[in-house]
Design an enzyme around this catalytic site. Structure first.
Site, PDB file in Angstrom:
ATOM      1  N   LYS A 256       0.848  -1.213   0.000  1.00 43.63           N
ATOM      2  CA  LYS A 256       0.000   0.000   0.000  1.00 43.63           C
ATOM      3  C   LYS A 256       0.866   1.238   0.000  1.00 43.63           C
ATOM      4  O   LYS A 256       2.044   1.189   0.371  1.00 43.63           O
ATOM      5  CB  LYS A 256      -0.939   0.021   1.208  1.00 43.63           C
TER       6      LYS A 256
ATOM      7  N   ASP B  27      -2.105  -2.018  10.677  1.00 46.30           N
ATOM      8  CA  ASP B  27      -2.382  -1.963   9.229  1.00 46.30           C
ATOM      9  C   ASP B  27      -2.920  -3.284   8.665  1.00 46.30           C
ATOM     10  O   ASP B  27      -3.327  -3.340   7.500  1.00 46.30           O
ATOM     11  CB  ASP B  27      -1.095  -1.647   8.443  1.00 46.30           C
TER      12      ASP B  27
HETATM   13  P1  ATP Z   1       4.397  -0.185   7.676  1.00 45.83           P
HETATM   14  O1  ATP Z   1       4.159   0.550   6.399  1.00 45.83           O
HETATM   15  O2  ATP Z   1       3.247  -1.066   8.099  1.00 45.83           O
HETATM   16  O3  ATP Z   1       4.964   0.644   8.772  1.00 45.83           O
HETATM   17  P2  ATP Z   1       6.905  -1.059   6.719  1.00 45.83           P
HETATM   18  O4  ATP Z   1       6.773  -1.196   5.242  1.00 45.83           O
HETATM   19  O5  ATP Z   1       7.518   0.219   7.221  1.00 45.83           O
HETATM   20  O6  ATP Z   1       5.513  -1.284   7.362  1.00 45.83           O
HETATM   21  P3  ATP Z   1       7.750  -3.781   6.962  1.00 45.83           P
HETATM   22  O7  ATP Z   1       8.302  -4.020   5.607  1.00 45.83           O
HETATM   23  O8  ATP Z   1       6.438  -4.359   7.282  1.00 45.83           O
HETATM   24  O9  ATP Z   1       7.766  -2.228   7.296  1.00 45.83           O
HETATM   25  O10 ATP Z   1       8.866  -4.313   7.970  1.00 45.83           O
HETATM   26  C1  ATP Z   1       9.001  -3.882   9.293  1.00 45.83           C
HETATM   27  C2  ATP Z   1       9.765  -4.959  10.069  1.00 45.83           C
HETATM   28  O11 ATP Z   1       8.902  -6.070  10.279  1.00 45.83           O
HETATM   29  C3  ATP Z   1      10.966  -5.536   9.340  1.00 45.83           C
HETATM   30  O12 ATP Z   1      12.136  -4.818   9.616  1.00 45.83           O
HETATM   31  C4  ATP Z   1      11.043  -6.979   9.856  1.00 45.83           C
HETATM   32  O13 ATP Z   1      11.920  -7.063  10.946  1.00 45.83           O
HETATM   33  C5  ATP Z   1       9.637  -7.294  10.375  1.00 45.83           C
HETATM   34  N1  ATP Z   1       8.914  -8.354   9.598  1.00 45.83           N
HETATM   35  C6  ATP Z   1       8.302  -9.427  10.094  1.00 45.83           C
HETATM   36  N2  ATP Z   1       7.709 -10.156   9.144  1.00 45.83           N
HETATM   37  C7  ATP Z   1       7.940  -9.538   7.981  1.00 45.83           C
HETATM   38  C8  ATP Z   1       7.583  -9.812   6.639  1.00 45.83           C
HETATM   39  N3  ATP Z   1       6.864 -10.891   6.290  1.00 45.83           N
HETATM   40  N4  ATP Z   1       7.990  -8.947   5.700  1.00 45.83           N
HETATM   41  C9  ATP Z   1       8.694  -7.839   6.046  1.00 45.83           C
HETATM   42  N5  ATP Z   1       9.081  -7.547   7.291  1.00 45.83           N
HETATM   43  C10 ATP Z   1       8.712  -8.373   8.272  1.00 45.83           C
END
Ligand code: ATP
Length: 299
Positions: free
Chosen positions: A11, A143
């Site tokens: 998203k 989320d």
């Molecule tokens: P958001 O937009 O919800 O804040 P984000 O894109 O900033 O998310 P994610 O890519 O979801 O961040 O990753 C955040 C942390 O979650 C990663 O650094 C990792 O340690 C942990 N994590 C656990 N499972 C997953 C997964 N399936 N994919 C990505 N990260 C994961």
């Protein structure tokens, strides 16, 4: 059916406002969420023995060193929660092909968790309603309920109060992910809601989306978290400027960053801008908005 593969879509936030901070540290938000046509692939397979197995597939471009390969992965967490809720001790094996940039503000982990919930519900014919899945989802992350729903939505509360919206006009997008990782938690902790000078006009954006008014929407694209993340990573401001110099109507940071997305009016301009941005060494993705539940909705 012994095995299924689910698309777990990323998203972006077309608008992101933070209204206040609760005493428990959670922030009350008002955001416009939008699914984009970029996804991880989660294969879910039944196994003979009860328990959860997990395997991560590396993608050349996605930074997967940050993704846990053990049972702390959000996919495994989702599976455990689903088994607790249904009282079933299932045998399941996951293979996750990661394409969405990690720790990037694109809800990568949350969308994988959502795909695990909806996929297991289908594969094991658990019969849970979307509402029941969303109740489990919110205990995994704010989320995750939105990721189950997908499409365009207003997200309020801590992210769990969702109102579906019509799809905005279809436009070419360029997404740029600089090679820095951002902790969502750290960004929110450094945000001082009371000292925000200005709040985005989210209600006006909703009206514009309902009318199919592209300029009305892009004029209101703002994200209050930019102040915090750009101070930490000035490269984000540079990327935004570069995208706008290349003819984007608007470029904005998504979520807590550092990913920037840019809206263009013409395919050719977006393609040309993507080429220019590629020369900077950042990861560049050419994509569009998508509504996973009704792909045909876009012309
Ligand atoms: P958001 O937009 O919800 O804040 P984000 O894109 O900033 O998310 P994610 O890519 O979801 O961040 O990753 C955040 C942390 O979650 C990663 O650094 C990792 O340690 C942990 N994590 C656990 N499972 C997953 C997964 N399936 N994919 C990505 N990260 C994961």
């Amino acid at each position: 059916m012994e095995k299924i593969t689910q698309k777990a879509y990323a998203k972006i936030n077309l608008g992101l406002d933070v209204l206040s901070r609760r005493p428990d540290g959670y922030h009350l938000v008002k955001m416009i969420m939008q699914t984009v046509d970029l996804y991880d692939l989660l294969t879910i397979e039944k196994t003979d023995e009860p328990g959860i197995q997990f395997k991560l597939l590396q993608d050349g471009q996605a930074v997967t060193t940050l993704v846990p390969e053990d049972d702390t992965n959000l996919v495994c967490k989702a599976a455990r929660k689903l088994m607790e809720k249904t009282g079933r001790n299932l045998g399941v094996s996951f293979t996750l092909q990661k394409n969405i940039p990690v720790a990037a503000g694109m809800a990568g982990g949350s969308t994988d968790a959502a795909a695990a919930l909806t996929g297991m519900n289908r594969l094991f014919a658990l019969g849970l309603s979307d509402e029941e899945l969303r109740e489990i989802a919110v205990t995994i992350g704010a989320d995750v309920p939105y990721c189950i729903m997908g499409g365009t939505a207003l997200s309020e509360g801590i992210g769990e109060i969702l109102t579906p919206l019509p799809s905005p006009p279809q436009v070419p997008l360029v997404i740029v992910k600089p090679d820095v990782s951002v902790s969502t938690k750290a960004v929110y902790e450094n945000l001082h809601v009371e000292s925000l000078q200005k709040h985005p006009d989210i209600d006006g954006m909703i009206e514009a989306i309902k009318k199919g008014d592209l300029t009305g929407m892009t004029d209101r694209m703002e994200n209050v978290l930019e102040t915090v993340t750009i101070a930490l990573h000035p490269v984000i401001a540079k990327i935004k400027r570069l995208l706008e110099q290349q003819g984007a109507i608007k470029a904005l940071m998504s979520g807590s960053g550092p990913t920037v997305f840019a809206v263009f009016e013409e395919e050719a301009k977006a393609d040309a801008a993507a080429k220019v941005l590629e020369t900077t060494g950042h990861r560049v993705i050419r994509t569009t908005f998508v509504n996973p539940k009704s792909k045909e909705e876009f012309k």
